[in-house]
Scaffold this motif. Structure first.
Motif, PDB file in Angstrom:
ATOM      1  N   GLY A  15      -1.325   5.762  -8.848  1.00 22.02           N
ATOM      2  CA  GLY A  15      -1.780   5.759 -10.224  1.00 22.02           C
ATOM      3  C   GLY A  15      -2.583   4.541 -10.627  1.00 22.02           C
ATOM      4  N   ASP A  16      -3.292   4.686 -11.751  1.00 15.31           N
ATOM      5  CA  ASP A  16      -3.914   3.572 -12.460  1.00 15.31           C
ATOM      6  C   ASP A  16      -4.782   2.725 -11.541  1.00 15.31           C
ATOM      7  N   THR A  17      -4.450   1.464 -11.393  1.00 14.18           N
ATOM      8  CA  THR A  17      -5.319   0.508 -10.719  1.00 14.18           C
ATOM      9  C   THR A  17      -5.376   0.666  -9.207  1.00 14.18           C
ATOM     10  N   ASN A  32      -5.612   3.775  -7.576  1.00 19.24           N
ATOM     11  CA  ASN A  32      -6.045   5.111  -7.185  1.00 19.24           C
ATOM     12  C   ASN A  32      -7.114   5.084  -6.094  1.00 19.24           C
ATOM     13  N   THR A  43       0.873  -0.581  -8.870  1.00 25.30           N
ATOM     14  CA  THR A  43      -0.087  -0.674  -9.953  1.00 25.30           C
ATOM     15  C   THR A  43       0.149  -1.958 -10.753  1.00 25.30           C
ATOM     16  N   CYS A  44      -0.765  -2.248 -11.661  1.00 22.13           N
ATOM     17  CA  CYS A  44      -0.675  -3.506 -12.401  1.00 22.13           C
ATOM     18  C   CYS A  44       0.540  -3.500 -13.335  1.00 22.13           C
ATOM     19  N   ILE A  82      -5.042  -6.006 -13.583  1.00 23.89           N
ATOM     20  CA  ILE A  82      -5.973  -5.390 -14.525  1.00 23.89           C
ATOM     21  C   ILE A  82      -7.413  -5.732 -14.137  1.00 23.89           C
ATOM     22  N   GLN A 110      -0.370  -4.881 -20.033  1.00 23.43           N
ATOM     23  CA  GLN A 110       0.110  -4.985 -18.655  1.00 23.43           C
ATOM     24  C   GLN A 110      -0.414  -6.217 -17.922  1.00 23.43           C
ATOM     25  N   GLY A 133      -8.003  -4.213 -10.341  1.00 30.25           N
ATOM     26  CA  GLY A 133      -8.249  -2.789 -10.222  1.00 30.25           C
ATOM     27  C   GLY A 133      -9.703  -2.444  -9.972  1.00 30.25           C
TER      28      GLY A 133
END
Length: 571
Positions: free
Chosen positions: A26-28, A30, A72-73, A101, A112, A160
């Motif tokens: 997920g998120d950062t 991927n 993730t972050c 981030i 975050q 990310g």
């Protein structure tokens, strides 16, 4: 031709020997996981990042090879922290990719945002950020190299948006593995030989640092007619086929090991950094041999400290020392150890089919498990039952949380061990407290088809904490656990589940549990009123336990105190 930072990182990890990465997508990250999808690196989808770090640590501890986890972050990376501390303290070569981030939002209190470096520098051998795309291969290679050669966790921090950056990646940065051999100087070895010649009662005390020098340590004990005491972490390779073995020292040890350390006039410590000062001798001379100079004398004052690999150091020492002929000290220790084993075997006899003692459960497992099984155990009482009642034979492996003392480490570590060595029987001894702390990843066992066998010591309490409180003379408080039927919960998750409430049903259920082709859980209702007895009971501990008894009676809990006495002292 340019390549993305994600692809460079993944390729470097594969070249370093990594086989799998644990985490939650997920998120950062991927773009990173997409690069993994197109690589030989397997992604293991856990349900909690702490489990991912523990599983990676279990894999690397067992194999000595690099494993990877990625988060993730913010909270994603933070959830790894306890598992990273555990793996680092075990000396497992794990590489964590901690994403951050996007760079354009840093310093603005963006959701975050946190300082990853300040968090991970205290539990790693390497911690650096990829600040430019051209650094991707070099920093990843340096991190893997540090983890493998310094035996700990390495952390690579990546923003990310950096994962999508492209680089020429022209320079062939590689991961180098080294096998240096060190030993003390000749004058230091001569001084050690003099101390040995002067001593009459020598004890050899060996730890995890003696793993590669196992044969030399046993040979030294033979030449000196010395009992060989091992730490809990060295049980795996020093307990078996060792005519000088007299067991363990420390609170989890036995009388022979404790006395052999305390009754000697020279203690030779080999690759051990055993932390508890009260278990070192008061009047003996102490020699310590370790690869880390900062470890010398930090647990107890020593008379001689030597830096060197145990095997190489003892190879250089042996020609300098004459064999000892007086085996009085050794014989005394071996006789005491024989008595210790008789008492241990007596505690595993089950006198009452309606009451299951945890020692009996562990002894039954020891008898039924494969000869080359790998075992893990939760911090707390399951760790005690493993160390005291599961026997080493040179083929079995053991991993417990002895340095970090965490809860819920057992079956997460077993996940990584089972994935690393498919076909090998991997068994996790879990407490009910540890199980309920991270039981969501039972689903990982099913989803990833990991055939771990979980044995739950279900006593309805935080049993080790309860014991600590009572020994302090306190009434046990806030330790009771309201548990589900773990076998039914396991079945609901897709595992094999079985439950045992009477001792006479244990063996048949354990046979079915171990024979199941896939992940399986055995829920055993064990006696709650069980003490972990140290090798030497101090008067202060007796007095404190008596105080607990008085308080229990005054607070209407006399039945609990009587049950404690009956189950531990009147058997």
């Amino acid at each position: 031709m340019s390549t993305t930072v994600s692809e460079i990182i993944v390729d470097t990890l594969v070249q370093a020997g990594a086989k799998r990465c644990y985490g939650i997508v997920g998120d950062t990250i991927n773009h990173l996981t997409d690069a993994m999808r197109r690589s030989p690196l397997d992604w293991v989808h856990v349900r909690h990042e702490e489990v991912g770090a523990l599983a990676a640590g279990g894999e690397s501890y067992l194999t000595g090879e690099l494993s990877v986890c990625a988060g993730t972050c913010g909270p994603g990376s933070l959830h790894f922290v306890n598992g990273i501390f555990e793996s680092h303290r075990n000396g497992a070569p794990v590489l964590l990719i901690a994403s951050d981030i996007d760079r354009r939002e840093r310093g603005l209190d963006f959701p975050q945002e946190l300082d990853q470096r300040r968090i991970y520098e205290q539990c790693s051998v390497f911690c650096a950020e990829i600040a430019h795309a051209e650094q991707a291969r070099r920093i990843t290679a340096m991190a893997a190299q540090a983890a493998l050669n310094k035996h700990g966790v390495a952390v690579v921090i990546v923003a990310g948006d950096m994962f999508k950056e492209r680089a020429q990646d022209a320079l062939p940065w590689a991961v180098h593995r080294t096998t240096p051999v060190t030993r003390p100087g000749d004058a230091e070895l001569d001084r050690l030989a003099e101390l040995i010649a002067e001593a009459e009662r020598i004890t050899v005390y060996a730890g995890i640092g003696a793993r590669s020098g196992r044969d030399q340590a046993v040979a030294l004990a033979g030449r000196l007619k010395a009992p060989l005491v091992h730490t809990t972490r060295a049980k795996e390779f020093l307990e078996h086929d060792n005519p000088h073995n007299v067991g363990m020292n420390g609170i989890l040890g036995n009388k022979a090991g404790f006395q052999a350390v305390n009754d000697c006039d020279l203690l030779i410590c080999l690759g051990t950094d055993f932390a508890y000062t009260q278990f070192y001798p008061d009047h003996a001379k102490i020699v310590q041999i370790d690869t880390e100079v900062t470890h010398l004398g930090r647990r107890s004052p020593i008379d001689l400290g030597l830096v060197g690999d145990v095997g190489a150091t003892l190879d250089a020492l042996m020609p300098r020392i004459a064999p000892k002929s007086d085996d009085t000290h050794l014989r005394k220790a071996l006789d005491t150890y024989a008595d210790d084993l008789k008492r241990r075997d007596k505690t595993t006899d089950e006198p009452d089919a309606t009451l299951i003692h945890p020692q009996f459960v562990a002894a039954t497992l020891d008898r039924l498990a494969d000869g080359d099984a790998a075992f893990t155990a939760d911090g707390g009482s399951p760790m005690v039952w493993l160390l005291r009642h599961i026997q080493a034979n040179g083929k079995r492996s053991f991993l417990t949380s002895l340095l970090h003392g965490t809860m819920a480490n057992a079956y997460p570590q077993a996940i990584g061990m089972a994935l690393a060595q498919p076909g090998r029987q991997v068994i996790a001894l879990s407490g009910d407290g540890g199980m309920t702390m991270l039981m969501g990843d039972l689903l990982t066992l099913v989803q990833e088809s990991v055939p771990v066998k979980i044995l739950v010591f279900n006593n309805g309490s935080l049993g080790f904490v309860e014991m600590e409180q009572r020994i302090e003379g306190l009434l046990d408080s806030y330790t009771e656990l309201k548990n589900p039927d773990f076998s039914k919960m396991a079945e609901a998750c897709g595992l094999f589940g079985a439950r045992v409430e009477h001792a006479d049903a244990l063996e048949e259920a354990m046979h079915r549990w171990l024979a199941h082709d896939g992940p399986a859980l055995l829920d055993v209702k064990v006696n709650r009123m069980e003490l972990v007895m140290p090798p030497k009971v101090e008067a202060s501990q007796v007095a404190s336990t008596a105080i607990f008894g008085t308080k229990a009676i005054l607070n209407g809990r006399a039945d609990e105190f009587l049950t404690l006495l009956k189950n531990n002292f009147w058997r």
